[in-house]
Design an enzyme around this catalytic site. Structure first.
Site, mmCIF file in Angstrom:
data_model
loop_
_atom_site.group_PDB
_atom_site.id
_atom_site.type_symbol
_atom_site.label_atom_id
_atom_site.label_comp_id
_atom_site.label_asym_id
_atom_site.label_seq_id
_atom_site.Cartn_x
_atom_site.Cartn_y
_atom_site.Cartn_z
ATOM 1 N N TRP A 38 -110.360 -61.160 60.108
ATOM 2 C CA TRP A 38 -110.113 -59.732 60.354
ATOM 3 C C TRP A 38 -109.332 -59.519 61.635
ATOM 4 O O TRP A 38 -108.419 -58.687 61.683
ATOM 5 C CB TRP A 38 -111.426 -58.940 60.347
ATOM 6 C CG TRP A 38 -112.029 -58.894 58.973
ATOM 7 C CD1 TRP A 38 -113.183 -59.498 58.580
ATOM 8 C CD2 TRP A 38 -111.487 -58.256 57.805
ATOM 9 N NE1 TRP A 38 -113.395 -59.265 57.234
ATOM 10 C CE2 TRP A 38 -112.377 -58.511 56.734
ATOM 11 C CE3 TRP A 38 -110.344 -57.492 57.545
ATOM 12 C CZ2 TRP A 38 -112.172 -58.044 55.445
ATOM 13 C CZ3 TRP A 38 -110.127 -57.018 56.254
ATOM 14 C CH2 TRP A 38 -111.033 -57.291 55.227
ATOM 15 N N ASP A 70 -113.350 -53.922 66.574
ATOM 16 C CA ASP A 70 -113.572 -53.685 65.153
ATOM 17 C C ASP A 70 -115.006 -54.133 64.866
ATOM 18 O O ASP A 70 -115.302 -55.324 64.826
ATOM 19 C CB ASP A 70 -112.567 -54.508 64.331
ATOM 20 C CG ASP A 70 -112.796 -54.385 62.827
ATOM 21 O OD1 ASP A 70 -113.758 -53.719 62.417
ATOM 22 O OD2 ASP A 70 -111.993 -54.974 62.063
ATOM 23 N N LYS A 102 -119.972 -51.087 54.906
ATOM 24 C CA LYS A 102 -120.743 -52.301 55.166
ATOM 25 C C LYS A 102 -122.172 -51.911 55.553
ATOM 26 O O LYS A 102 -123.126 -52.277 54.895
ATOM 27 C CB LYS A 102 -120.104 -53.130 56.287
ATOM 28 C CG LYS A 102 -118.597 -53.363 56.151
ATOM 29 C CD LYS A 102 -118.240 -54.295 55.025
ATOM 30 C CE LYS A 102 -116.770 -54.384 54.683
ATOM 31 N NZ LYS A 102 -115.874 -54.838 55.722
#
Ligand code: PLP
Length: 360
Positions: free
Chosen positions: A101, A172, A196
């Protein structure tokens, strides 16, 4: 029958939240309509929105120096939205890479300015560590430093967050926001997609320090310009109303669970049970350094990978689903977000032990 869902996202939600949403589906609080059918500017939705903001601020102890925005675009959207909002005066940023990511964030930011690799957790075994702050080689005067505080695919979590002083730290936190308390004051920007650990896909939580609202590039779309969004209380354009409503129900559920300290204690217990089972012998393996192991996303590999399909089929037969590892790393991955209760992790480790006995 509901399964034990170990999906990395969209992921399990608390059953209580789903039941409440079902009860309120046709008629929210006597309004005669569903939340999906309301004007975002009407008093009913405004109250849902306001309560969600207040509850999130309380849960995460967000200081008054920081604004909470509800945006669209997800985690990947923020990879463009962050540089467009912070590159106005100096288009350059530093990146700490800890997995796929942050790698994606790094590549996306290149479209808007200069990127500098400050540290990487990549080893011969893939991304297996979280470089300590002492290892970060920062450039002279970056607009910000980017860090993915929980790498969902590789299962690498950073626990030791430095105070960078004048340099904004952008994190993030898509896959572990609200899994434990965080010192929000240390971050310039903290963002996460909801699907999530917060709610359903569609809303992105962006927590931004107020003094960073004036640094946008002129090309930044108004709907994604944090200052514009902040001045309009996240209603510059139509917000993802239903996703905000569900996130609000999850916030109330979290408060009922005792808040983030209580949830953290449960998450520690769940993760320990699973890692202990993996580490108990050589049948299963997790490659991440002990101090950087994620409490939310736990990848593991069978010593004999030819039995992967067998493992997954047996798990599914027991109602343990979505355990297949990300295609880029293979193996297995159990995502054990807040809504996955201890009994789900217990059922998983019992199955793992039984599978190991059968195979031996
Ligand atoms: C899932 C995830 C993303 C991507 O989120 P989208 O909502 O699909 O854009 C980004 N970063 C992290 C850490 C993630 O876990």
């Amino acid at each position: 029958m509901r399964v034990f869902n170990f999906s990395a996202g969209p992921a399990a939600l608390p059953e209580e939240v789903l039941r409440q949403a079902a009860d309120e589906m046709l008629d929210w609080h006597g309004s005669g309509m569903s939340v999906m059918e309301m004007s975002h500017r009407g008093k009913e939705f405004m109250s849902i929105h306001e309560e969600a903001l207040v509850d999130l601020r309380e849960l995460l102890a967000v200081p008054s120096s920081h604004q909470i925005l509800f945006l669209q675009g997800g985690g990947l959207g923020e990879n463009a939205i962050v540089p467009m909002n912070l590159f106005g005066t100096k288009p350059r940023a530093d990146f700490v890479l800890t997995g796929s990511w942050s790698q994606k964030s790094f590549n996306e930011a290149k479209k808007y300015g200069t990127v500098h690799l400050a540290a990487s957790g990549q080893t011969a075994d893939g991304f297996t560590r979280a470089p300590a702050h002492a290892e970060w080689q920062l450039s002279a005067d970056p607009a910000y430093v980017h860090l993915c505080t929980n790498e969902t695919i590789h299962g690498v979590e950073t626990f030791d967050i430095p105070d960078l002083g004048d340099i904004p730290l952008v994190a993030d936190a898509s896959s572990h926001l609200l899994s434990r308390p965080m010192d929000v004051a240390k971050y310039g920007v903290l963002f996460g997609g909801a699907q999530k650990n917060i709610g359903i896909a569609g809303v992105t939580v962006v927590i931004v320090r107020e003094d960073l609202l004036d640094r946008a590039m002129s090309v930044c779309p108004s709907a994604f310009e944090w200052k514009t969004v902040a001045l309009n209380n996240s209603m510059y354009n139509t917000p993802p109303t239903y996703a905000i409503y569900i996130a609000g129900l999850v916030f109330k559920w979290l408060k009922k669970q005792g808040g983030l300290r209580a949830i953290e204690a449960r998450n520690v217990e769940k993760a320990k049970l699973l890692y202990d089972t993996i580490d108990a012998g050589s049948f299963y393996k997790n490659k991440v350094e002990r101090g950087a192991r994620s409490r939310m996303n736990i990848p593991f590999f069978l010593a004999d990978e030819s039995r992967n399909d067998d493992f997954l089929a047996g798990a599914k037969a027991r109602g343990l689903v979505q355990l297949k590892g990300h295609k880029s790393v293979g193996g297995m991955r159990a995502s054990i977000y807040n809504a996955v209760a201890l009994d789900g992790v217990k059922a998983l480790v019992e199955y793992m032990k039984e599978f190991e006995r059968r195979g031996a």
